[in-house]
Design a protein around this motif. Structure first.
Motif, PDB file in Angstrom:
ATOM      1  N   ASP A 143     -38.495  20.741  37.199  1.00 24.09           N
ATOM      2  CA  ASP A 143     -39.483  19.974  37.930  1.00 24.09           C
ATOM      3  C   ASP A 143     -40.377  19.272  36.922  1.00 24.09           C
ATOM      4  O   ASP A 143     -41.107  19.925  36.166  1.00 24.09           O
ATOM      5  N   VAL A 144     -40.313  17.969  36.906  1.00 22.14           N
ATOM      6  CA  VAL A 144     -41.049  17.195  35.902  1.00 22.14           C
ATOM      7  C   VAL A 144     -42.542  17.312  36.144  1.00 22.14           C
ATOM      8  O   VAL A 144     -43.018  17.087  37.263  1.00 22.14           O
TER       9      VAL A 144
ATOM     10  N   CYS B 248     -27.002  19.915  40.736  1.00 19.37           N
ATOM     11  CA  CYS B 248     -27.304  18.569  41.216  1.00 19.37           C
ATOM     12  C   CYS B 248     -27.446  18.505  42.729  1.00 19.37           C
ATOM     13  O   CYS B 248     -27.062  17.510  43.356  1.00 19.37           O
ATOM     14  N   SER B 249     -27.950  19.550  43.356  1.00 19.98           N
ATOM     15  CA  SER B 249     -28.296  19.486  44.764  1.00 19.98           C
ATOM     16  C   SER B 249     -29.616  18.727  44.909  1.00 19.98           C
ATOM     17  O   SER B 249     -30.129  18.162  43.946  1.00 19.98           O
ATOM     18  N   CYS B 250     -30.155  18.739  46.109  1.00 15.91           N
ATOM     19  CA  CYS B 250     -31.359  17.943  46.386  1.00 15.91           C
ATOM     20  C   CYS B 250     -32.526  18.310  45.471  1.00 15.91           C
ATOM     21  O   CYS B 250     -33.416  17.488  45.239  1.00 15.91           O
ATOM     22  N   GLY B 251     -32.539  19.545  44.959  1.00 14.78           N
ATOM     23  CA  GLY B 251     -33.666  19.980  44.137  1.00 14.78           C
ATOM     24  C   GLY B 251     -33.814  19.216  42.840  1.00 14.78           C
ATOM     25  O   GLY B 251     -34.874  19.251  42.212  1.00 14.78           O
ATOM     26  N   LEU B 252     -32.776  18.509  42.395  1.00 14.63           N
ATOM     27  CA  LEU B 252     -32.839  17.768  41.136  1.00 14.63           C
ATOM     28  C   LEU B 252     -33.171  16.294  41.352  1.00 14.63           C
ATOM     29  O   LEU B 252     -33.169  15.504  40.410  1.00 14.63           O
ATOM     30  N   LEU B 253     -33.477  15.927  42.588  1.00 17.91           N
ATOM     31  CA  LEU B 253     -33.748  14.525  42.901  1.00 17.91           C
ATOM     32  C   LEU B 253     -34.991  14.020  42.184  1.00 17.91           C
ATOM     33  O   LEU B 253     -35.023  12.874  41.699  1.00 17.91           O
ATOM     34  N   ASN B 254     -36.022  14.834  42.098  1.00 19.98           N
ATOM     35  CA  ASN B 254     -37.251  14.405  41.423  1.00 19.98           C
ATOM     36  C   ASN B 254     -37.008  14.101  39.954  1.00 19.98           C
ATOM     37  O   ASN B 254     -37.551  13.134  39.406  1.00 19.98           O
TER      38      ASN B 254
ATOM     39  N   GLN C 274     -34.164  13.130  38.625  1.00 15.66           N
ATOM     40  CA  GLN C 274     -33.403  11.880  38.531  1.00 15.66           C
ATOM     41  C   GLN C 274     -34.306  10.671  38.739  1.00 15.66           C
ATOM     42  O   GLN C 274     -34.197   9.667  38.017  1.00 15.66           O
ATOM     43  N   ASN C 275     -35.202  10.756  39.722  1.00 18.01           N
ATOM     44  CA  ASN C 275     -36.122   9.636  39.962  1.00 18.01           C
ATOM     45  C   ASN C 275     -36.994   9.367  38.746  1.00 18.01           C
ATOM     46  O   ASN C 275     -37.255   8.206  38.397  1.00 18.01           O
ATOM     47  N   TRP C 276     -37.445  10.446  38.100  1.00 11.82           N
ATOM     48  CA  TRP C 276     -38.288  10.270  36.917  1.00 11.82           C
ATOM     49  C   TRP C 276     -37.497   9.645  35.764  1.00 11.82           C
ATOM     50  O   TRP C 276     -38.000   8.771  35.058  1.00 11.82           O
ATOM     51  N   LEU C 277     -36.259  10.073  35.588  1.00 12.52           N
ATOM     52  CA  LEU C 277     -35.427   9.518  34.514  1.00 12.52           C
ATOM     53  C   LEU C 277     -35.153   8.032  34.734  1.00 12.52           C
ATOM     54  O   LEU C 277     -35.027   7.263  33.770  1.00 12.52           O
ATOM     55  N   ASN C 278     -35.066   7.616  35.998  1.00  6.02           N
ATOM     56  CA  ASN C 278     -34.716   6.226  36.294  1.00  6.02           C
ATOM     57  C   ASN C 278     -35.924   5.304  36.413  1.00  6.02           C
ATOM     58  O   ASN C 278     -35.770   4.081  36.321  1.00  6.02           O
ATOM     59  N   THR C 279     -37.087   5.854  36.631  1.00  5.12           N
ATOM     60  CA  THR C 279     -38.270   5.008  36.840  1.00  5.12           C
ATOM     61  C   THR C 279     -39.223   4.986  35.652  1.00  5.12           C
ATOM     62  O   THR C 279     -40.030   4.065  35.539  1.00  5.12           O
TER      63      THR C 279
END
Length: 370
Positions: A161-162, A180-186, A188-193
């Motif tokens: 969790d970032v 890579c379930s839903c819990g890693l979405l945050n 991924q968003n941080w890495l891409n934004t």
């Protein structure tokens, strides 16, 4: 005149800066204690050391070691590569305000307390690669306001969790069993934004679920349902469960060292399991004894008996006394059968006292009647 004064002022300022830089370079002190087989921080370190290398020893970074490190206030670089560090305690580097590089790779770290990096306001590079870290509390990185590089390669992290206000420039995450379930979405968003660079992105792959193993954690496609709800850690993940057990064990053993350890409640599933097993065993025993020991039925039936009334006794006496006269008329050819019947009926013949023998007749009533 004014121009001359301004030029002189700038010249003096420039010379002052040069003198400070030269003084800083002259005061840089390096101490190399690699491969000395030390089990603790050595005592013969220069107090003015700025770069300290203690790699390839047996240092555990215990509470005593952390207190010894507080003396080196000018330290800017600290290397503890390939030692025996298992736990990073609170305030492990508390007084190292000038520290910029901290490398603790290739140890056995599996627990990092929340305030382990407290006081490292100037830290720019943190290397925690090739340890046994299961999960990181995002609040652990809050004091690291100037952190630019974070290396977490080769651990056991499945979820990260970032933390807020995390302004990294380079992060290394490959070599971890990422879920890579839903819990890693945050993440991924941080890495891409953000402006952060994910080192070795092509080999930073998902480890779970199997259908996503071919994706990088930065490009894995998520379903719409993951965006419609707040992401949370995946409880069913094996590594998360193992981390909970590991933390519980650690917290119970760390009570003598810190007051900040948290205790987790034990589950009660084992109580239910024991109850089921005991119930099955007891039921099996009851069935076994009921089948193998039919004498129980005799005892149960005996409780249905009751004392005979006086008119019932007279009726039975009249009925049974009439049988001998009828038996005398039977032919001799059936004598054997007559004998058997007589013996069977003889057991029911009343005694001379006129009462049928029954163990349930009250002895006190019988005495009064006599």
């Amino acid at each position: 005149m004014k121009t001359t004064c301004i030029l002189i002022l700038f010249w003096l300022l420039y010379m002052l800066l040069l003198s400070e830089e030269s003084q800083t370079s002259k005061t840089e002190v390096k101490c190399n204690f690699t491969e000395k087989n030390y089990s603790s921080i050595p005592a013969d370190i220069n107090q003015d050391v700025t770069i300290l290398d203690l790699s390839y020893n047996q240092i555990t970074l215990s509470i005593r070691d952390t207190s010894d490190l507080q003396r080196y206030l000018l330290l800017t670089e600290l290397y503890l590569i390939e030692n025996n560090v298992v736990i990073l305690y609170n305030n492990s580097f508390g007084n190292l305000f000038n520290l910029k590089i901290l490398n603790i790779c290739r140890n056995s770290i599996h627990i990092i307390l929340q305030d382990a990096f407290s006081g490292l306001n100037k830290l720019e590079q943190l290397y925690l690669c090739q340890n046994k870290i299961l999960q990181l509390n995002p609040d652990t990185f809050v004091p690291l306001k100037n952190l630019k590089l974070l290396n977490l390669q080769g651990n056991l992290i499945s979820y990260f969790d970032v933390p807020q206000l995390f302004h990294l420039e380079l992060i290394t995450l490959y070599g971890n069993p990422w879920n890579c379930s839903c819990g890693l979405l945050n993440l991924q968003n941080w890495l891409n934004t953000s402006n952060v660079t994910l080192e070795n992105e092509n080999i930073t792959m998902c480890n779970y679920p199997d259908i996503l193993k071919c994706y990088s954690i930065k490009t894995v496609p998520y379903k719409a349902e993951c965006y419609s709800k707040l992401s949370s850690p995946i409880i069913e993940d094996l590594y998360i469960n193992f981390q909970s057990i590991s933390n519980l064990t650690f917290n119970s053993s760390l009570n003598n060292f810190t007051r900040n350890s948290e205790h987790e409640p034990l589950g009660k599933s084992w109580v239910f399991l024991v109850g089921v097993v005991v119930t099955v065993v007891i039921t099996s025993l009851v069935i076994f004894f009921a089948i193998k020991c039919p004498i129980w039925y005799t005892f149960l039936r005996s409780y249905n008996h009751h004392p005979l009334e006086e008119h019932e006794a007279e009726t039975y006496e009249a009925d049974f006394t009439g049988y001998p006269s009828s038996l005398s008329q039977i032919s001799d050819a059936n004598s054997e059968e007559t004998t058997v019947i007589f013996e069977q009926l003889h057991s029911f013949v009343v005694d001379d006292d006129g009462f049928i023998e029954d163990k349930y007749i009250d002895s006190h009533e019988l005495h009064e009647e006599n």
